[in-house]
Scaffold this active site. Structure first.
Site, PDB file in Angstrom:
ATOM      1  N   SER A 146       0.822  -1.073  -0.092  1.00 49.42           N
ATOM      2  CA  SER A 146      -0.036   0.101  -0.078  1.00 49.42           C
ATOM      3  C   SER A 146       0.787   1.192   0.025  1.00 49.42           C
ATOM      4  O   SER A 146       1.970   1.101   0.343  1.00 49.42           O
ATOM      5  CB  SER A 146      -0.738   0.152   1.447  1.00 49.42           C
ATOM      6  N   TYR A 159      -3.103  -0.130  10.234  1.00 43.65           N
ATOM      7  CA  TYR A 159      -2.916  -0.566   8.972  1.00 43.65           C
ATOM      8  C   TYR A 159      -1.141  -0.305   8.402  1.00 43.65           C
ATOM      9  O   TYR A 159      -0.621  -1.214   7.766  1.00 43.65           O
ATOM     10  CB  TYR A 159      -3.833  -0.005   8.051  1.00 43.65           C
TER      11      TYR A 159
END
Length: 246
Positions: A146, A159
């Protein structure tokens, strides 16, 4: 002729895709199904069979890989028949993951444990399990990371923490496996039009418009660049960001 060459010349190309029942994983599975036997990874057999039905006829076929990735025994049981049927694994794409949003002051120890179990520990354990088949054909490990693997913002500590850790894992694995002919790549998407993105917008109280964000098929195209690279090279990191044009 080496064992690696023998296997690759007598067996179909294979790809294991986790999180293949939705979002980026689903798009990757569809793209790779054109020329790989795709092992469709998911937690629920009905979702996996739905995707297998949707991919039928695209290429050399699919197989189910149904397991909760945090359950090592279940993962090993799902992998055993595939490892028996196919002597090599050409690609593993780690796409499964979760993305809870919470500020540090709100997080609990259980939340930290859960997200690291799914986003990091399960990736490491599955990679270790399939390494013999990857080494047999000089395969590719592709981690769907990501933009949060490079920077962290408010409410993203959970995250981003896992994605930073995943980047460290792939960087180390890449160096360890060079001598074994296994290539390791990280794909770092920005915001992608998935249900995860819709949930993020809801958390932020913002309107969600899917057309404004990267489409999952574009991330599948990035994975394809990694997989199709000539063996004399490896694509180590790909970063894909929304253009702002739609």
């Amino acid at each position: 002729m080496t064992d690696q060459q023998t296997v690759s010349s007598t067996a179909p190309r294979t790809a294991l895709v986790t999180g293949a029942t939705r979002g980026i994983g689903r798009a990757v599975a569809e793209d790779l199904a054109r020329d790989h036997v795709v092992f469709v990874g998911g937690r629920r057999s009905n979702d996996v069979e739905r995707v297998r039905s949707e991919l039928e006829g695209l290429g050399p076929g699919t197989r189910p890989f149904v397991a909760e990735l945090t359950d090592d025994a279940a993962v090993e049981a799902a992998w055993a028949p595939l490892a028996h049927e196919f002597p090599g694994l050409n690609v593993v794409v780690h796409s499964a993951g979760i993305a809870p949003m919470a500020r540090v002051a709100e997080t609990t120890r259980d939340q930290w444990r859960e997200i690291f179990e799914v986003n990091v520990f399960s990736v490491a354990q599955l990679t270790k399990l399939v390494l013999p088949q990857l080494r047999a054909v000089g395969g590719d490990v592709v981690a769907i990371n990501s933009g949060s693997g490079f920077t962290a913002g408010p409410a993203s500590s959970l995250y981003s923490g896992t994605k930073f850790a995943l980047r460290a894992f792939t960087d180390a694995l890449r160096e360890e496996e060079r001598a074994n002919g296994v290539r390791v790549s990280s794909v770092h998407p920005g915001r992608v039009a998935t249900d995860m993105q819709e949930e993020l917008h809801a958390y932020q109280g913002k309107e969600y418009r899917a057309e404004e964000w990267i489409q999952p098929a574009q991330i599948a195209a990035a994975v394809r660049v990694v997989v199709d690279a000539e063996r004399t090279s490896q694509v180590e990191v790909i970063t894909v960001r929304p253009s702002g044009m739609h």
